[in-house]
Design a protein around this motif. Structure first.
Motif, short mmCIF file in Angstrom:
data_model
loop_
_atom_site.label_atom_id
_atom_site.label_comp_id
_atom_site.label_asym_id
_atom_site.label_seq_id
_atom_site.Cartn_x
_atom_site.Cartn_y
_atom_site.Cartn_z
N VAL A 110 41.14 46.31 39.18
CA VAL A 110 40.96 46.10 37.74
C VAL A 110 39.50 45.79 37.45
N ASP A 111 39.11 46.04 36.21
CA ASP A 111 37.78 45.65 35.73
C ASP A 111 37.86 44.17 35.36
N ILE A 112 36.95 43.36 35.89
CA ILE A 112 37.04 41.91 35.68
C ILE A 112 36.80 41.51 34.22
N PHE A 113 36.20 42.39 33.43
CA PHE A 113 35.92 42.05 32.03
C PHE A 113 36.96 42.59 31.05
N GLU A 114 37.95 43.31 31.57
CA GLU A 114 39.04 43.77 30.71
C GLU A 114 40.06 42.65 30.55
N PHE A 115 41.05 42.87 29.70
CA PHE A 115 42.06 41.85 29.39
C PHE A 115 43.44 42.42 29.63
N ASP A 116 44.17 41.83 30.57
CA ASP A 116 45.54 42.24 30.87
C ASP A 116 46.45 41.09 30.41
N ASN A 117 47.23 41.36 29.40
CA ASN A 117 48.00 40.32 28.72
C ASN A 117 49.00 39.60 29.62
N ASP A 118 49.47 40.24 30.68
CA ASP A 118 50.49 39.58 31.51
C ASP A 118 49.89 38.80 32.68
N LEU A 119 48.60 38.53 32.62
CA LEU A 119 47.97 37.70 33.65
C LEU A 119 47.86 36.26 33.15
N ARG A 120 47.81 35.33 34.09
CA ARG A 120 47.63 33.92 33.75
C ARG A 120 46.18 33.54 34.04
N PHE A 121 45.48 33.05 33.03
CA PHE A 121 44.07 32.71 33.16
C PHE A 121 43.94 31.24 33.54
N VAL A 122 43.13 30.99 34.58
CA VAL A 122 43.06 29.66 35.20
C VAL A 122 41.61 29.26 35.45
N LYS A 123 41.46 28.02 35.90
CA LYS A 123 40.14 27.52 36.29
C LYS A 123 39.73 28.14 37.62
N ILE A 124 38.44 28.11 37.89
CA ILE A 124 37.87 28.71 39.10
C ILE A 124 38.54 28.17 40.37
N GLU A 125 38.70 26.86 40.45
CA GLU A 125 39.26 26.23 41.64
C GLU A 125 40.68 26.72 41.94
N GLU A 126 41.48 26.86 40.89
CA GLU A 126 42.86 27.32 41.06
C GLU A 126 42.89 28.78 41.51
N GLN A 127 42.01 29.59 40.95
CA GLN A 127 41.92 31.00 41.34
C GLN A 127 41.51 31.14 42.81
N PHE A 128 40.50 30.37 43.23
CA PHE A 128 40.02 30.44 44.60
C PHE A 128 41.09 29.96 45.57
N SER A 129 41.79 28.91 45.22
CA SER A 129 42.87 28.38 46.05
C SER A 129 43.98 29.43 46.24
N TYR A 130 44.32 30.14 45.17
CA TYR A 130 45.32 31.20 45.24
C TYR A 130 44.84 32.30 46.18
N TYR A 131 43.55 32.68 46.07
CA TYR A 131 42.96 33.71 46.91
C TYR A 131 43.05 33.33 48.39
N ILE A 132 42.73 32.08 48.72
CA ILE A 132 42.80 31.60 50.11
C ILE A 132 44.25 31.65 50.60
N ARG A 133 45.20 31.22 49.78
CA ARG A 133 46.62 31.27 50.16
C ARG A 133 47.07 32.72 50.34
N TRP A 134 46.54 33.64 49.52
CA TRP A 134 46.88 35.05 49.67
C TRP A 134 46.35 35.57 51.01
N LEU A 135 45.09 35.24 51.35
CA LEU A 135 44.53 35.68 52.64
C LEU A 135 45.41 35.20 53.79
N LYS A 136 45.84 33.94 53.74
CA LYS A 136 46.71 33.38 54.80
C LYS A 136 48.05 34.10 54.82
#
Length: 140
Positions: A110-136
């Motif tokens: 996806v383009d990071i500057f586009e808007f997908d209505n069914d996504l949940r927008f979060v703070k940086i820390e929560e996004q990074f934490s999710y990314y780390i859990r996804w990698l694991k």
């Protein structure tokens, strides 16, 4: 200097949502090795430069988070994160929508500057934490 203009949504912590203009410069006027993003918000211009757009967006997000404002674009979604290759090649405009236990695929870009209505927008820390859990989740 040429730029791309995007209309993006910002959410205040009182629930109000408003549109704002984001200008994307693939070459920063004072340093062509950097990209630049400028947000026009309530009569002010906030700008950040970085090696790629994702990192510049994170700097902008941190600034907005400190003011209790959530930017609503794909790059601020819980389950969107760029790969190292996406960051090192090009301008960092693209990222993957990620799902636990599944490797990222081309169809998930996806383009990071586009808007997908069914996504949940979060703070940086929560996004990074999710990314780390996804990698694991890919290891098992």
């Amino acid at each position: 200097m040429t730029y791309e203009s995007k209309t993006i949504k910002l959410a205040m912590n009182d629930g109000k949502i408003f549109d704002s203009i984001l200008k994307l410069y693939e070459e920063c006027p004072d340093d062509e090795e950097m990209v630049l993003i400028e947000l026009l918000i309530l009569g002010d211009t906030i700008s950040f430069k970085h090696e790629n757009f994702f990192l510049a967006l994170q700097s902008l997000r941190q600034h907005l988070e400190d003011k209790h404002i959530q930017i609503m674009c794909n790059g601020a979604a819980l389950n969107v994160y760029p790969s190292q290759m996406q960051l090192s090649m090009g301008t960092g405009h693209l990222a993957y929508k990620i799902k636990f236990g599944e490797p990222a695929r081309l169809k998930d870009i996806v383009d990071i500057f586009e808007f997908d209505n069914d996504l949940r927008f979060v703070k940086i820390e929560e996004q990074f934490s999710y990314y780390i859990r996804w990698l694991k989740s890919l290891e098992g």
